[in-house]
Design an enzyme around this catalytic site. Structure first.
Site, short mmCIF file in Angstrom:
data_model
loop_
_atom_site.label_atom_id
_atom_site.label_comp_id
_atom_site.label_asym_id
_atom_site.label_seq_id
_atom_site.Cartn_x
_atom_site.Cartn_y
_atom_site.Cartn_z
N HIS A 122 0.85 -1.19 0.00
CA HIS A 122 0.00 0.00 0.00
C HIS A 122 0.88 1.23 0.00
O HIS A 122 2.12 1.13 0.10
CB HIS A 122 -0.95 -0.02 1.20
N ASN A 125 4.11 1.55 1.95
CA ASN A 125 5.22 0.69 1.54
C ASN A 125 5.94 1.29 0.33
O ASN A 125 7.17 1.30 0.25
CB ASN A 125 4.70 -0.71 1.18
N ASP A 152 -0.01 6.90 -3.49
CA ASP A 152 -1.27 6.52 -4.14
C ASP A 152 -1.72 7.58 -5.15
O ASP A 152 -2.10 7.26 -6.28
CB ASP A 152 -2.39 6.37 -3.11
C1 LIG Z 1 -3.83 2.85 1.36
C2 LIG Z 1 -4.56 2.56 0.08
C3 LIG Z 1 -5.72 1.64 0.25
C4 LIG Z 1 -6.91 2.33 0.83
C5 LIG Z 1 -8.15 1.66 0.33
C6 LIG Z 1 -9.26 1.69 1.37
C7 LIG Z 1 -10.08 2.91 1.09
C8 LIG Z 1 -10.04 0.37 1.28
C9 LIG Z 1 -9.12 -0.88 1.57
C10 LIG Z 1 -10.00 -1.93 2.21
C11 LIG Z 1 -11.42 -1.35 2.07
C12 LIG Z 1 -12.46 -1.90 3.01
C13 LIG Z 1 -12.59 -3.43 2.88
O1 LIG Z 1 -12.73 -3.82 1.52
C14 LIG Z 1 -13.75 -3.98 3.75
C15 LIG Z 1 -15.07 -3.22 3.51
C16 LIG Z 1 -15.69 -3.65 2.17
C17 LIG Z 1 -17.02 -2.96 1.96
O2 LIG Z 1 -17.53 -3.35 0.68
C18 LIG Z 1 -16.81 -1.43 2.01
C19 LIG Z 1 -16.23 -1.01 3.34
C20 LIG Z 1 -14.91 -1.71 3.65
C21 LIG Z 1 -14.59 -1.39 5.11
C22 LIG Z 1 -13.81 -1.18 2.71
C23 LIG Z 1 -13.64 0.34 2.83
C24 LIG Z 1 -12.50 0.89 1.94
O3 LIG Z 1 -12.79 0.73 0.59
C25 LIG Z 1 -11.20 0.15 2.25
C26 LIG Z 1 -10.79 0.54 3.67
C27 LIG Z 1 -3.62 2.00 -0.98
O4 LIG Z 1 -2.45 2.06 -0.83
S1 LIG Z 1 -4.31 1.45 -2.42
C28 LIG Z 1 -2.94 0.88 -3.39
C29 LIG Z 1 -2.88 -0.58 -3.38
N1 LIG Z 1 -1.89 -1.10 -4.30
C30 LIG Z 1 -2.13 -1.18 -5.62
O5 LIG Z 1 -3.17 -0.82 -6.12
C31 LIG Z 1 -0.97 -1.74 -6.42
C32 LIG Z 1 -1.39 -2.71 -7.49
N2 LIG Z 1 -2.23 -3.73 -6.97
C33 LIG Z 1 -1.82 -4.72 -6.18
O6 LIG Z 1 -0.64 -4.86 -5.82
C34 LIG Z 1 -2.89 -5.69 -5.70
O7 LIG Z 1 -4.02 -5.55 -6.52
C35 LIG Z 1 -3.28 -5.46 -4.24
C36 LIG Z 1 -3.78 -4.03 -3.99
C37 LIG Z 1 -2.12 -5.76 -3.31
C38 LIG Z 1 -4.46 -6.40 -3.89
O8 LIG Z 1 -4.04 -7.72 -4.07
P1 LIG Z 1 -5.07 -8.89 -4.28
O9 LIG Z 1 -4.39 -10.16 -4.00
O10 LIG Z 1 -6.32 -8.61 -3.52
O11 LIG Z 1 -5.51 -8.74 -5.83
P2 LIG Z 1 -4.68 -9.01 -7.15
O12 LIG Z 1 -3.51 -9.88 -6.92
O13 LIG Z 1 -4.42 -7.71 -7.83
O14 LIG Z 1 -5.71 -9.85 -8.03
C39 LIG Z 1 -7.00 -9.41 -8.32
C40 LIG Z 1 -7.86 -10.65 -8.41
O15 LIG Z 1 -9.20 -10.25 -8.61
C41 LIG Z 1 -9.68 -10.87 -9.81
N3 LIG Z 1 -10.66 -9.97 -10.40
C42 LIG Z 1 -10.49 -8.67 -10.74
N4 LIG Z 1 -11.61 -8.19 -11.28
C43 LIG Z 1 -12.50 -9.18 -11.32
C44 LIG Z 1 -13.83 -9.32 -11.81
N5 LIG Z 1 -14.46 -8.29 -12.37
N6 LIG Z 1 -14.44 -10.53 -11.69
C45 LIG Z 1 -13.80 -11.58 -11.12
N7 LIG Z 1 -12.55 -11.53 -10.64
C46 LIG Z 1 -11.91 -10.35 -10.76
C47 LIG Z 1 -8.46 -11.05 -10.67
O16 LIG Z 1 -8.68 -11.98 -11.69
C48 LIG Z 1 -7.46 -11.52 -9.63
O17 LIG Z 1 -7.74 -12.87 -9.34
P3 LIG Z 1 -6.56 -13.92 -9.02
O18 LIG Z 1 -6.02 -13.55 -7.68
O19 LIG Z 1 -7.26 -15.25 -9.04
O20 LIG Z 1 -5.53 -13.78 -10.12
#
Ligand SMILES: C[C@H](CCC[C@@H](C)[C@H]1CC[C@H]2[C@@H]3[C@H](O)C[C@@H]4C[C@H](O)CC[C@]4(C)[C@H]3C[C@H](O)[C@]12C)C(=O)SCCNC(=O)CCNC(=O)[C@H](O)C(C)(C)COP(=O)(O)OP(=O)(O)OC[C@H]1O[C@@H](n2cnc3c(N)ncnc32)[C@H](O)[C@@H]1OP(=O)(O)O
Length: 382
Positions: A122, A125, A152
């Site tokens: 995040h 980091n 970010d």
């Molecule tokens: C400090 C910030 C982050 C702040 C964000 C906060 C505002 C939010 C963080 C958590 C949220 C809360 C939480 O979700 C719980 C509640 C949920 C509720 O709905 C709402 C309230 C919540 C309390 C909610 C509230 C807020 O939203 C939060 C507090 C940052 O620094 S953000 C920067 C992050 N880093 C990056 O973006 C860098 C690039 N990305 C990555 O490195 C990774 O994506 C990451 C972020 C580490 C996540 O890794 P992860 O393992 O989860 O995902 P990936 O490896 O990327 O894989 C994605 C998988 O998803 C599949 N997929 C994608 N789209 C679809 C789709 N349409 N259909 C099906 N599947 C899909 C994709 O194929 C991948 O699948 P695989 O893993 O099988 O390959």
């Protein structure tokens, strides 16, 4: 608007990519956010002006649909961990082969190669690995991340938007798309170029929090007022510093030299006591119209009614009454026209968008019936 006619497919992400998409939408691009199906709620708070389609990418039909959308668009913006898009068969090789004009923007923490490329992370980091975090914080305290603004948003979303716009500009000459590898570590470090490149003039010779611009200097800091509010002081240059002393009713002959580093704690103590003697309103009146570079620290509730912000219309209200900053910068002939409607619900525009991208009613019905896509529009007409 400057980006009118540009079609963007944004894969839903956490914070930086949504911001990037919002910038493009604010300046006129058609931005379609691709959400997951079965989402309980929309967590994109940077959704202004976007439309949403919900597609299940864990199905072959979902992947082929997304491919169809991407190859008919100008930009695809993806926020996943390295390799996710390739695993889905939607990597740049595949998509650029079908649409050589496509700008393929990849917004990640660590970029597309290197030992950390696969690691989760995040803002804090990325900021740490950029080196900048080591320089942020007060003298006696540990390093401090200023919200998640630097990696970010400045180094991530905003830099990525710049990369996309540059690639779109270049495409007008070459006719070709390209991959934009936007790493938040590098974006943040780049935003910090001043810190790097001003080392040689001695700006950062002291430890964290003891330099001129990192809260070390008494003339570049905040001070509490008698009513518990704060004034911001940025009186760096000697002519402005003189104005500061005048406003504080301090005699320079009785004070240490402005740039005498060893005397900064003493000067800070004097300024602290002086600021604590009047209210924020009193200090604001004293410094208004001067060149002392002293301003009140406004709260979110106060900014839009500040006369300067009010006159420029720097903050806008959407139809639900939510206030936010208006897009910046202001372009004279083709300014941004931010959408004031409510943010899209997940899947709100699924049918509309699929029709726009050439799918027939029967195809859309089939996708809906099999759960490959979801529609949450209140009035869905096929
Ligand atoms: C400090 C910030 C982050 C702040 C964000 C906060 C505002 C939010 C963080 C958590 C949220 C809360 C939480 O979700 C719980 C509640 C949920 C509720 O709905 C709402 C309230 C919540 C309390 C909610 C509230 C807020 O939203 C939060 C507090 C940052 O620094 S953000 C920067 C992050 N880093 C990056 O973006 C860098 C690039 N990305 C990555 O490195 C990774 O994506 C990451 C972020 C580490 C996540 O890794 P992860 O393992 O989860 O995902 P990936 O490896 O990327 O894989 C994605 C998988 O998803 C599949 N997929 C994608 N789209 C679809 C789709 N349409 N259909 C099906 N599947 C899909 C994709 O194929 C991948 O699948 P695989 O893993 O099988 O390959």
């Amino acid at each position: 608007m400057a980006l009118a006619g540009v079609r963007v497919i944004e894969l839903a992400g956490l914070a930086p990519a949504p911001f990037c998409g919002m910038i493009l939408a604010d300046f006129g691009a058609s931005v379609i956010r691709v959400d997951r199906t079965k989402m309980a709620m929309n967590i994109d708070t940077q959704a202004r002006g976007k439309r949403s389609v919900a597609i299940n990418l864990k199905t072959a039909a979902g992947v082929s649909l997304l491919k169809k959308l991407c190859v008919q668009s100008d930009v695809v913006l993806e926020p996943y961990r390295k390799g996710v898009m390739e695993k889905l068969g939607l990597g740049p090789q595949e998509l650029l082969k079908e649409n050589p004009r496509l700008i393929y923007a990849r917004l990640t923490g660590y970029g597309q190669n290197g030992p950390l490329a696969l690691a989760a992370g995040h803002d804090i980091n990325y900021l740490a690995i950029s080196g900048l975090l080591s320089r942020l914080g007060r003298s006696t305290e540990k390093p401090y991340a200023p919200l998640n603004l630097v990696a970010d948003f400045a180094g991530g979303g905003l830099s990525c938007a710049l990369g996309i716009v540059l690639a779109l500009l270049e495409r007008t000459k070459s006719g070709k798309g390209q991959i934009v590898d936007a790493s938040m570590v590098e974006g943040a470090a780049y935003v910090g170029s001043f810190v790097w490149k001003s080392h040689r003039i001695g700006m950062w010779n002291n430890p964290r929090g003891q330099n001129m611009l990192d809260s070390g200097a008494p003339f570049y800091d905040t001070y509490q007022t008698s009513d518990g509010k704060y004034m911001a002081v940025g009186a760096i240059e000697s002519q402005f510093y003189k104005e500061l002393l005048k406003g504080l009713e301090l005699d320079s002959a009785e004070l240490p030299e402005q740039m005498s580093f060893n005397d900064w704690p003493k000067l800070r103590h004097i300024f602290t006591e002086r600021f604590a003697s009047k209210t924020l309103a009193e200090w604001t009146r004293i410094f208004e119209g001067t060149d002392a570079c002293v301003t009140p620290v406004l709260s979110f509730e106060e900014v839009s009614s500040h006369p300067h912000n009010q006159q420029r219309g720097s903050f806008i209200k959407d139809q639900s009454g939510e206030e936010s900053p208006r897009p910046a910068p202001v372009l004279d002939r083709t300014p941004a026209e931010p959408c004031l409607k409510a943010d899209p619900m997940v899947g709100e525009h699924t049918v509309e968008v699929l029709e726009e991208y050439g799918l027939k009613a029967e195809q859309i019905e089939q996708l809906l019936a099999t759960g490959v896509v979801e529609s949450h529009a209140t009035k869905t007409k096929l």
